[in-house]
Design a protein around this motif. Structure first.
Motif, short mmCIF file in Angstrom:
data_model
loop_
_atom_site.label_atom_id
_atom_site.label_comp_id
_atom_site.label_asym_id
_atom_site.label_seq_id
_atom_site.Cartn_x
_atom_site.Cartn_y
_atom_site.Cartn_z
N ASN A 90 43.84 69.66 28.40
CA ASN A 90 45.19 69.16 28.62
C ASN A 90 45.40 68.68 30.04
O ASN A 90 46.18 67.76 30.28
CB ASN A 90 46.22 70.22 28.24
CG ASN A 90 46.43 70.32 26.75
OD1 ASN A 90 46.40 69.32 26.05
ND2 ASN A 90 46.62 71.53 26.27
N LEU A 132 44.23 65.23 30.17
CA LEU A 132 45.16 64.34 29.47
C LEU A 132 46.52 64.25 30.18
O LEU A 132 47.45 63.64 29.66
CB LEU A 132 45.36 64.81 28.03
CG LEU A 132 44.12 64.78 27.15
CD1 LEU A 132 44.40 65.45 25.81
CD2 LEU A 132 43.66 63.34 26.93
N HIS A 133 46.63 64.89 31.35
CA HIS A 133 47.86 64.90 32.15
C HIS A 133 49.03 65.51 31.39
O HIS A 133 50.17 65.04 31.49
CB HIS A 133 48.21 63.48 32.62
CG HIS A 133 47.11 62.82 33.38
ND1 HIS A 133 46.77 63.20 34.66
CD2 HIS A 133 46.25 61.83 33.03
CE1 HIS A 133 45.76 62.46 35.06
NE2 HIS A 133 45.42 61.64 34.09
N GLN A 134 48.76 66.56 30.64
CA GLN A 134 49.79 67.30 29.93
C GLN A 134 49.91 68.69 30.57
O GLN A 134 49.39 69.68 30.06
CB GLN A 134 49.46 67.40 28.45
CG GLN A 134 49.43 66.05 27.76
CD GLN A 134 49.04 66.13 26.31
OE1 GLN A 134 48.49 67.13 25.86
NE2 GLN A 134 49.31 65.07 25.58
N ALA A 135 50.59 68.71 31.70
CA ALA A 135 50.63 69.91 32.53
C ALA A 135 51.28 71.09 31.82
O ALA A 135 50.81 72.23 31.96
CB ALA A 135 51.37 69.61 33.84
N ASP A 136 52.34 70.86 31.08
CA ASP A 136 53.03 71.97 30.43
C ASP A 136 52.16 72.62 29.36
O ASP A 136 52.10 73.85 29.25
CB ASP A 136 54.35 71.50 29.84
CG ASP A 136 55.26 72.65 29.46
OD1 ASP A 136 55.37 73.60 30.26
OD2 ASP A 136 55.82 72.61 28.36
N LYS A 137 51.47 71.80 28.59
CA LYS A 137 50.57 72.35 27.56
C LYS A 137 49.39 73.07 28.21
O LYS A 137 48.95 74.11 27.70
CB LYS A 137 50.07 71.24 26.64
CG LYS A 137 51.14 70.69 25.74
CD LYS A 137 50.59 69.62 24.83
CE LYS A 137 51.67 69.06 23.93
NZ LYS A 137 51.15 68.02 23.04
N ALA A 138 48.89 72.55 29.32
CA ALA A 138 47.79 73.21 30.03
C ALA A 138 48.24 74.56 30.56
O ALA A 138 47.53 75.57 30.42
CB ALA A 138 47.30 72.33 31.17
N ARG A 139 49.44 74.61 31.12
CA ARG A 139 49.96 75.88 31.66
C ARG A 139 50.09 76.93 30.56
O ARG A 139 49.71 78.08 30.74
CB ARG A 139 51.33 75.64 32.31
CG ARG A 139 51.93 76.90 32.91
CD ARG A 139 53.40 76.71 33.24
NE ARG A 139 54.18 76.27 32.11
CZ ARG A 139 54.64 77.08 31.13
NH1 ARG A 139 54.37 78.36 31.15
NH2 ARG A 139 55.35 76.60 30.14
N HIS A 148 52.70 72.24 40.21
CA HIS A 148 53.54 71.40 39.36
C HIS A 148 54.99 71.86 39.37
O HIS A 148 55.81 71.31 38.64
CB HIS A 148 52.98 71.36 37.93
CG HIS A 148 51.67 70.67 37.86
ND1 HIS A 148 51.56 69.31 37.83
CD2 HIS A 148 50.41 71.15 37.86
CE1 HIS A 148 50.29 68.97 37.79
NE2 HIS A 148 49.57 70.07 37.81
#
Length: 69
Positions: free
Chosen positions: A18, A21-28, A58
């Motif tokens: 994630n 894919l620049h999906q910070a919230d999903k990565a967190r 972030h």
């Protein structure tokens, strides 16, 4: 158990994917889920580190819309 270790490793992998894919919230959230599993201490440490980096870099503030700057 082995299943817990597999889940922990999977969450960590999903977190890194994630980020790509620049999906910070999903990565967190994936790093947080990996950090809650006690199967492998090294993976727990890595996921806690990545989770704290996501919170710091972030500036994840779940209630930031209540504050005016």
């Amino acid at each position: 158990t082995e299943q817990d270790s597999l889940a922990q490793n999977s969450y960590l992998f999903i977190g890194h994917a994630n980020l790509q894919l620049h999906q910070a919230d999903k990565a967190r959230m994936a790093f947080q889920n990996a950090s809650l599993i006690e199967a492998d201490p090294r993976l727990k440490e890595e996921s806690l580190y990545n989770h704290s980096n996501m919170l710091y870099f972030h500036l994840f503030l779940p209630y930031n819309y209540y504050f005016s700057y």
